[in-house]
Design a protein around this motif. Structure first.
Motif, mmCIF file in Angstrom:
data_model
loop_
_atom_site.group_PDB
_atom_site.id
_atom_site.type_symbol
_atom_site.label_atom_id
_atom_site.label_comp_id
_atom_site.label_asym_id
_atom_site.label_seq_id
_atom_site.Cartn_x
_atom_site.Cartn_y
_atom_site.Cartn_z
ATOM 1 N N GLY A 90 51.799 51.854 30.654
ATOM 2 C CA GLY A 90 51.729 51.143 32.204
ATOM 3 C C GLY A 90 51.242 49.535 31.731
ATOM 4 N N ILE A 91 50.665 49.241 30.741
ATOM 5 C CA ILE A 91 50.426 47.884 30.406
ATOM 6 C C ILE A 91 51.601 47.134 30.101
ATOM 7 C CG2 ILE A 91 49.090 46.309 28.861
ATOM 8 C CD1 ILE A 91 46.817 48.471 28.761
ATOM 9 N N PHE A 100 53.106 51.054 39.377
ATOM 10 C CA PHE A 100 51.477 51.203 40.083
ATOM 11 C C PHE A 100 50.895 52.422 40.100
ATOM 12 C CE2 PHE A 100 49.064 51.671 44.013
ATOM 13 C CZ PHE A 100 48.327 51.154 43.976
ATOM 14 N N ILE A 101 51.652 53.533 40.567
ATOM 15 C CA ILE A 101 50.896 54.884 40.296
ATOM 16 C C ILE A 101 50.774 55.193 38.988
ATOM 17 C CG2 ILE A 101 51.498 57.347 40.837
ATOM 18 C CD1 ILE A 101 53.360 56.629 43.135
ATOM 19 N N LEU A 102 51.737 54.858 38.123
ATOM 20 C CA LEU A 102 51.207 55.043 36.565
ATOM 21 C C LEU A 102 50.071 54.619 35.991
ATOM 22 C CD1 LEU A 102 52.572 56.165 33.974
ATOM 23 C CD2 LEU A 102 53.618 53.989 33.561
ATOM 24 N N SER A 103 49.884 53.421 36.570
ATOM 25 C CA SER A 103 48.876 52.410 35.862
ATOM 26 C C SER A 103 47.489 53.120 36.568
ATOM 27 C CB SER A 103 49.025 51.101 36.332
ATOM 28 O OG SER A 103 47.698 50.391 36.015
ATOM 29 N N VAL A 104 47.396 53.485 37.902
ATOM 30 C CA VAL A 104 46.136 53.789 38.538
ATOM 31 C C VAL A 104 45.713 55.361 38.155
ATOM 32 C CG1 VAL A 104 45.255 54.618 40.867
ATOM 33 C CG2 VAL A 104 46.523 52.607 40.631
ATOM 34 N N SER A 127 44.755 45.380 30.770
ATOM 35 C CA SER A 127 45.543 45.703 31.965
ATOM 36 C C SER A 127 45.298 44.682 33.105
ATOM 37 C CB SER A 127 45.272 46.851 32.631
ATOM 38 O OG SER A 127 45.886 47.053 33.605
ATOM 39 N N GLY A 128 43.926 44.466 33.382
ATOM 40 C CA GLY A 128 43.361 43.476 34.294
ATOM 41 C C GLY A 128 43.761 41.957 34.014
ATOM 42 N N LEU A 168 42.915 46.682 41.163
ATOM 43 C CA LEU A 168 44.116 47.664 40.771
ATOM 44 C C LEU A 168 43.736 48.336 39.437
ATOM 45 C CD1 LEU A 168 47.550 45.828 41.021
ATOM 46 C CD2 LEU A 168 46.836 47.764 42.509
ATOM 47 N N THR A 169 42.442 47.839 38.766
ATOM 48 C CA THR A 169 42.004 48.405 37.636
ATOM 49 C C THR A 169 40.750 48.860 37.847
ATOM 50 O OG1 THR A 169 43.127 46.502 36.424
ATOM 51 C CG2 THR A 169 41.634 47.646 35.168
#
Length: 446
Positions: A90-91, A100-104, A127-128, A168-169
């Motif tokens: 995701g990063i 987006f879904i993958l990261s969250v 990530s942030g 998001l993070t």
């Protein structure tokens, strides 16, 4: 009725389904497979669309971007097995504004797993920062292409970029940490409940052991009382019956006296037996004497069956004032007995007096059984903090025919148990002249 370990029908059905499911790879439940596959499918579709959009923007073939996005989004199916790898993917795709879904979901899974918090914080920070940089570049590029410029534009873009990165993070990470802490709390509570259940089982076992011990002690106490009463009275009755047989034809008057004494012995034995049986019934029948219900039965307190109070049988026993009558009964049976009392007579408690009385009673019974015709001496001493008794008899007279009396061999054992139960001392043994000696000391102070 205990409900420990009971399950409602729904829980039983769930447990049956869980037992029938053998597991697939790292999944232990069917719903976990369904959830992860659904999330991976949604993530793949979302990443495929965003990948195609990014490919068109940078001049790459659209279907290639969609294919890469599809593969990137499908990585989410591995989130339970390798959460760190999912987060790293995701990063890596942050610059393409994809996943987006993958990261969250990946950050939520990472924070809720047993991965060290420092590593979670490090990956969340990476990530942030990446999200903030990409947002800043995207917003600033949009403003530049729109032709708007202002002194407040740059600070506003920075603030918006930070908010986007934080939004998001932070939420999935915080939610995952909360779920992780709650799971640990539930596990600790379950472990504590299991520990308490084990402790309750141990306490129940100990309570049962105490109840069995109380019942055994009560049975032994009742057996001692029955032995003393029956052995003493019946031995006197046997002696009088033998005397009655011997003089029935020669001396009718003496035979009449012996018969009368025999009847008195029988009536006294029945009276004492009724008294003990009444005490035994008083523990479980309504309308009984309140004295027998004052103290609680340990067997009842420990979960056993109701019964008489532990000391009720002895509390209903004889007292030291009746020793003279006991000696007189032995004399009437033809036995030479002398009673001597030393010290100032005083009440010593019904249980203590009953114990000393029973010791003297059993000792005189043993003289009749094992030393027919022997003379006996009973010495009772009231001391400052104790009551002592000594019973000494000489050897059996050779000219006297001993009456056949059965012996169970429990007399000395019962006397010792009675005395030691009050913290006293007991000794018994033969004397140098061929007789026998019994001594007991019972403290009167609690």
């Amino acid at each position: 009725m205990s409900t420990t370990g009971a399950r409602v029908p729904g829980e039983e059905a769930a447990a049956t389904r869980a037992r029938s499911w053998s597991g697939l790879w790292w999944w232990t439940r069917r719903r976990s497979v369904a959830l992860d596959v659904s999330l991976a499918a949604a993530s793949a579709l979302e990443a495929s669309f965003e990948g195609a959009t990014f490919a068109a923007r940078i001049g790459v073939v659209t279907w290639l971007g969609a294919l890469l996005g599809l593969l990137v989004g499908a990585v989410l199916v591995l989130r339970r097995r390798w959460p760190i790898a999912v987060v790293l993917v995701g990063i890596a795709v942050i610059p393409a504004q994809t996943g987006f879904i993958l990261s969250v979901v990946g950050f939520y899974t990472l924070a809720a797993s047993e991965v060290p918090r420092r590593l979670t914080g490090l990956l969340a920070g990476m990530s942030g920062v990446g999200t903030m940089v990409v947002s800043f570049v995207s917003i600033e590029s949009s403003l530049r292409h729109s032709g708007s410029s202002s002194r407040l534009a740059l600070p506003l873009v920075v603030i918006i970029s930070v908010l986007v990165a934080f939004g998001l993070t932070a939420p999935p990470v915080l939610l995952g940490l909360y779920v992780r802490a709650r799971r640990r709390l539930v596990e600790s509570l379950r472990d504590r409940a299991d520990g308490l259940e084990r402790e309750l089982e141990l306490l129940a076992e100990k309570a049962l052991e105490r109840a069995e011990g109380a019942r055994a002690a009560e049975r032994a106490r009742i057996a001692r009382e029955m032995h003393d009463v029956v052995a003493h009275r019946v031995s006197l009755m046997v002696v009088h019956a033998a005397a009655l047989k011997a003089v029935a034809l020669k001396d009718p008057q003496k035979a009449s006296v012996s018969a009368e004494l025999l009847g008195d012995m029988g009536r006294q034995a029945l009276m004492e037996l009724r008294q003990m049986l009444g005490v035994l019934r008083s523990g479980s029948e309504p309308g009984t004497a309140p004295q027998a219900r004052k103290s609680a039965d340990p067997a009842v307190e420990a979960g056993g069956v109701p019964g008489p109070a532990p000391d009720a049988v002895e509390d209903a026993g004889p007292c030291l004032a009746e020793l003279a009558q006991l000696v007189q009964e032995s004399r009437a049976a033809g036995m030479g007995v002398e009673l001597a009392v030393e010290g100032e007579q005083r009440p010593c408690g019904r249980r203590i007096e009953a114990t000393v009385y029973r010791v003297v009673q059993e000792a005189l019974t043993n003289v009749r059984k094992h030393a027919a015709g022997a003379r006996a001496q009973v010495r009772l001493a009231y001391r400052e903090a104790e009551v002592a008794v000594l019973i000494v008899n000489g050897p059996a007279e050779a000219m006297v025919v001993a009456t056949a009396l059965p012996s169970g061999g429990h007399g000395l054992t019962g006397m010792r148990e009675r005395v030691t139960a009050h913290g006293g001392g007991f000794a018994a043994g033969p004397t140098p002249d061929g007789g026998f000696r019994v001594s007991a000391m019972v403290p009167t102070a609690p």
